[in-house]
Design a protein around this motif. Structure first.
Motif, PDB file in Angstrom:
ATOM      1  N   SER A   1       0.806  -1.213   0.000  1.00 62.33           N
ATOM      2  CA  SER A   1       0.000   0.000   0.000  1.00 62.33           C
ATOM      3  C   SER A   1       0.840   1.264   0.000  1.00 62.33           C
ATOM      4  N   ASP A   2       2.115   1.216   0.468  1.00 64.43           N
ATOM      5  CA  ASP A   2       2.928   2.427   0.467  1.00 64.43           C
ATOM      6  C   ASP A   2       3.399   2.788  -0.939  1.00 64.43           C
ATOM      7  N   ASP A   3       3.203   1.918  -1.906  1.00 69.58           N
ATOM      8  CA  ASP A   3       3.533   2.200  -3.299  1.00 69.58           C
ATOM      9  C   ASP A   3       2.334   2.794  -4.037  1.00 69.58           C
ATOM     10  N   LEU A   4       1.175   2.857  -3.360  1.00 72.33           N
ATOM     11  CA  LEU A   4      -0.066   3.285  -4.007  1.00 72.33           C
ATOM     12  C   LEU A   4      -0.574   4.606  -3.458  1.00 72.33           C
ATOM     13  N   ILE A   5      -1.234   5.354  -4.341  1.00 72.08           N
ATOM     14  CA  ILE A   5      -1.874   6.611  -3.976  1.00 72.08           C
ATOM     15  C   ILE A   5      -3.361   6.465  -4.264  1.00 72.08           C
ATOM     16  N   THR A   6      -4.185   6.723  -3.270  1.00 77.45           N
ATOM     17  CA  THR A   6      -5.629   6.629  -3.448  1.00 77.45           C
ATOM     18  C   THR A   6      -6.095   7.771  -4.349  1.00 77.45           C
ATOM     19  N   VAL A   7      -6.846   7.427  -5.396  1.00 73.53           N
ATOM     20  CA  VAL A   7      -7.304   8.429  -6.365  1.00 73.53           C
ATOM     21  C   VAL A   7      -8.822   8.484  -6.479  1.00 73.53           C
ATOM     22  N   GLY A   8      -9.510   7.646  -5.722  1.00 74.65           N
ATOM     23  CA  GLY A   8     -10.966   7.663  -5.780  1.00 74.65           C
ATOM     24  C   GLY A   8     -11.550   6.488  -5.039  1.00 74.65           C
ATOM     25  N   LYS A   9     -12.860   6.328  -5.208  1.00 72.41           N
ATOM     26  CA  LYS A   9     -13.523   5.181  -4.586  1.00 72.41           C
ATOM     27  C   LYS A   9     -14.785   4.851  -5.381  1.00 72.41           C
ATOM     28  N   VAL A  10     -15.253   3.630  -5.195  1.00 70.25           N
ATOM     29  CA  VAL A  10     -16.523   3.208  -5.779  1.00 70.25           C
ATOM     30  C   VAL A  10     -17.605   3.692  -4.829  1.00 70.25           C
ATOM     31  N   SER A  11     -18.587   4.418  -5.364  1.00 72.39           N
ATOM     32  CA  SER A  11     -19.627   4.927  -4.465  1.00 72.39           C
ATOM     33  C   SER A  11     -20.861   4.027  -4.432  1.00 72.39           C
ATOM     34  N   THR A  12     -21.326   3.584  -5.601  1.00 73.87           N
ATOM     35  CA  THR A  12     -22.524   2.737  -5.643  1.00 73.87           C
ATOM     36  C   THR A  12     -22.614   2.084  -7.024  1.00 73.87           C
ATOM     37  N   VAL A  13     -23.675   1.345  -7.238  1.00 74.02           N
ATOM     38  CA  VAL A  13     -23.892   0.706  -8.548  1.00 74.02           C
ATOM     39  C   VAL A  13     -24.550   1.705  -9.496  1.00 74.02           C
ATOM     40  N   TYR A  14     -24.441   1.404 -10.790  1.00 77.58           N
ATOM     41  CA  TYR A  14     -25.066   2.227 -11.813  1.00 77.58           C
ATOM     42  C   TYR A  14     -25.664   1.290 -12.858  1.00 77.58           C
ATOM     43  N   GLY A  15     -26.951   1.318 -13.014  1.00 77.17           N
ATOM     44  CA  GLY A  15     -27.610   0.473 -14.005  1.00 77.17           C
ATOM     45  C   GLY A  15     -27.702  -0.975 -13.570  1.00 77.17           C
ATOM     46  N   VAL A  16     -28.006  -1.842 -14.545  1.00 80.14           N
ATOM     47  CA  VAL A  16     -28.237  -3.264 -14.231  1.00 80.14           C
ATOM     48  C   VAL A  16     -27.147  -4.190 -14.767  1.00 80.14           C
ATOM     49  N   LYS A  17     -26.138  -3.635 -15.454  1.00 80.37           N
ATOM     50  CA  LYS A  17     -25.119  -4.476 -16.077  1.00 80.37           C
ATOM     51  C   LYS A  17     -23.796  -4.507 -15.327  1.00 80.37           C
ATOM     52  N   GLY A  18     -23.809  -4.129 -14.050  1.00 83.36           N
ATOM     53  CA  GLY A  18     -22.594  -4.219 -13.250  1.00 83.36           C
ATOM     54  C   GLY A  18     -21.714  -2.984 -13.276  1.00 83.36           C
ATOM     55  N   TRP A  19     -22.190  -1.895 -13.866  1.00 86.25           N
ATOM     56  CA  TRP A  19     -21.419  -0.658 -13.858  1.00 86.25           C
ATOM     57  C   TRP A  19     -21.464  -0.060 -12.450  1.00 86.25           C
ATOM     58  N   VAL A  20     -20.488   0.779 -12.155  1.00 89.36           N
ATOM     59  CA  VAL A  20     -20.418   1.426 -10.842  1.00 89.36           C
ATOM     60  C   VAL A  20     -20.229   2.935 -11.018  1.00 89.36           C
ATOM     61  N   LYS A  21     -20.652   3.670  -9.990  1.00 90.50           N
ATOM     62  CA  LYS A  21     -20.360   5.104  -9.926  1.00 90.50           C
ATOM     63  C   LYS A  21     -19.045   5.255  -9.174  1.00 90.50           C
ATOM     64  N   LEU A  22     -18.202   6.145  -9.675  1.00 89.20           N
ATOM     65  CA  LEU A  22     -16.909   6.390  -9.055  1.00 89.20           C
ATOM     66  C   LEU A  22     -16.845   7.814  -8.526  1.00 89.20           C
ATOM     67  N   TYR A  23     -16.270   7.970  -7.364  1.00 90.14           N
ATOM     68  CA  TYR A  23     -15.984   9.297  -6.835  1.00 90.14           C
ATOM     69  C   TYR A  23     -14.485   9.505  -7.024  1.00 90.14           C
ATOM     70  N   SER A  24     -14.113  10.514  -7.805  1.00 88.39           N
ATOM     71  CA  SER A  24     -12.721  10.754  -8.149  1.00 88.39           C
ATOM     72  C   SER A  24     -12.108  11.839  -7.276  1.00 88.39           C
ATOM     73  N   TYR A  25     -10.874  11.595  -6.815  1.00 88.79           N
ATOM     74  CA  TYR A  25     -10.108  12.607  -6.091  1.00 88.79           C
ATOM     75  C   TYR A  25      -9.182  13.366  -7.028  1.00 88.79           C
ATOM     76  N   THR A  26      -9.193  13.024  -8.312  1.00 84.74           N
ATOM     77  CA  THR A  26      -8.292  13.661  -9.270  1.00 84.74           C
ATOM     78  C   THR A  26      -8.884  14.974  -9.764  1.00 84.74           C
ATOM     79  N   ASP A  27      -8.028  15.806 -10.315  1.00 82.36           N
ATOM     80  CA  ASP A  27      -8.465  17.088 -10.874  1.00 82.36           C
ATOM     81  C   ASP A  27      -7.828  17.251 -12.244  1.00 82.36           C
ATOM     82  N   PRO A  28      -8.617  17.230 -13.316  1.00 89.01           N
ATOM     83  CA  PRO A  28     -10.065  17.067 -13.343  1.00 89.01           C
ATOM     84  C   PRO A  28     -10.472  15.630 -13.003  1.00 89.01           C
ATOM     85  N   MET A  29     -11.718  15.490 -12.620  1.00 91.45           N
ATOM     86  CA  MET A  29     -12.221  14.193 -12.147  1.00 91.45           C
ATOM     87  C   MET A  29     -12.044  13.073 -13.168  1.00 91.45           C
TER      88      MET A  29
END
Length: 178
Positions: free
Chosen positions: A4-32
């Motif tokens: 984990s010390d080699d990694l930088i957190t850039v976002g997270k999965v917030s919830t599901v999107y639709g019915v085909k397994g897509w997810v909503k992502l919350y991005s910490y990057t700029d621009p998102m």
């Protein structure tokens, strides 16, 4: 799996999107949308970092939606809600001189010169995005002047005088009593 010390957190999965397994992502990057540009992403599941590939993704309103390789079921995607996403440090683009990623500033000692003396205000705990400018949250640490938490605007040349990553400190123009 990776350290984990080699990694930088850039976002997270917030919830599901639709019915085909897509997810909503919350991005910490700029621009998102920069989150969608990384070829190799890691997801933290059950305390372990695992590689995952974003096969498709796009901006959807104020968030991002994405399809992750191997996830094509809504209920499986639901199990990813809240999982962090990270990239390797060396995958992050180089910045121009005198520009820094937040993760580079976190942990730096914050010093101020007052009355000819070098005073330690504390250590950068994290940063806040306020809209006008970012704000350093400086918490007391061993050797600091007092036990006060300080919020210092991240405004180079006005409040931030020097950043020395190699030495692990920054020098600020700030009233130690404030």
């Amino acid at each position: 799996m990776t350290a984990s010390d080699d990694l930088i957190t850039v976002g997270k999965v917030s919830t599901v999107y639709g019915v085909k397994g897509w997810v909503k992502l919350y991005s910490y990057t700029d621009p998102m949308t920069n989150l969608l540009e990384y070829r190799e992403v890691f997801i933290k599941r059950a305390g372990q970092w695992q590689p995952v590939k974003i096969s498709e993704g796009r901006r959807q309103g104020k968030t991002l939606v994405a399809s992750l390789d191997g996830i094509d079921d809504r209920e499986v995607a639901r199990t990813l809600a809240g999982c962090e996403l990270a990239v390797r440090r060396d995958a992050m683009p180089a910045l121009p001189e005198d520009e820094y990623y937040w993760h580079q500033l976190q942990g730096l000692l914050v010093k101020v010169t007052a009355g000819g003396d070098d005073l330690l205000l504390g250590r950068v705990d994290h940063l806040l995005e306020t809209g006008a400018n970012d704000v350093l949250v400086v918490k007391p640490c061993e050797g600091s002047l007092d036990d006060r938490e300080r919020l210092i605007p991240y405004v180079p040349e006005q409040f931030i005088r020097e950043i020395d990553l190699a030495a692990g400190h920054m020098r600020v123009e700030w009233d130690p009593e404030f």
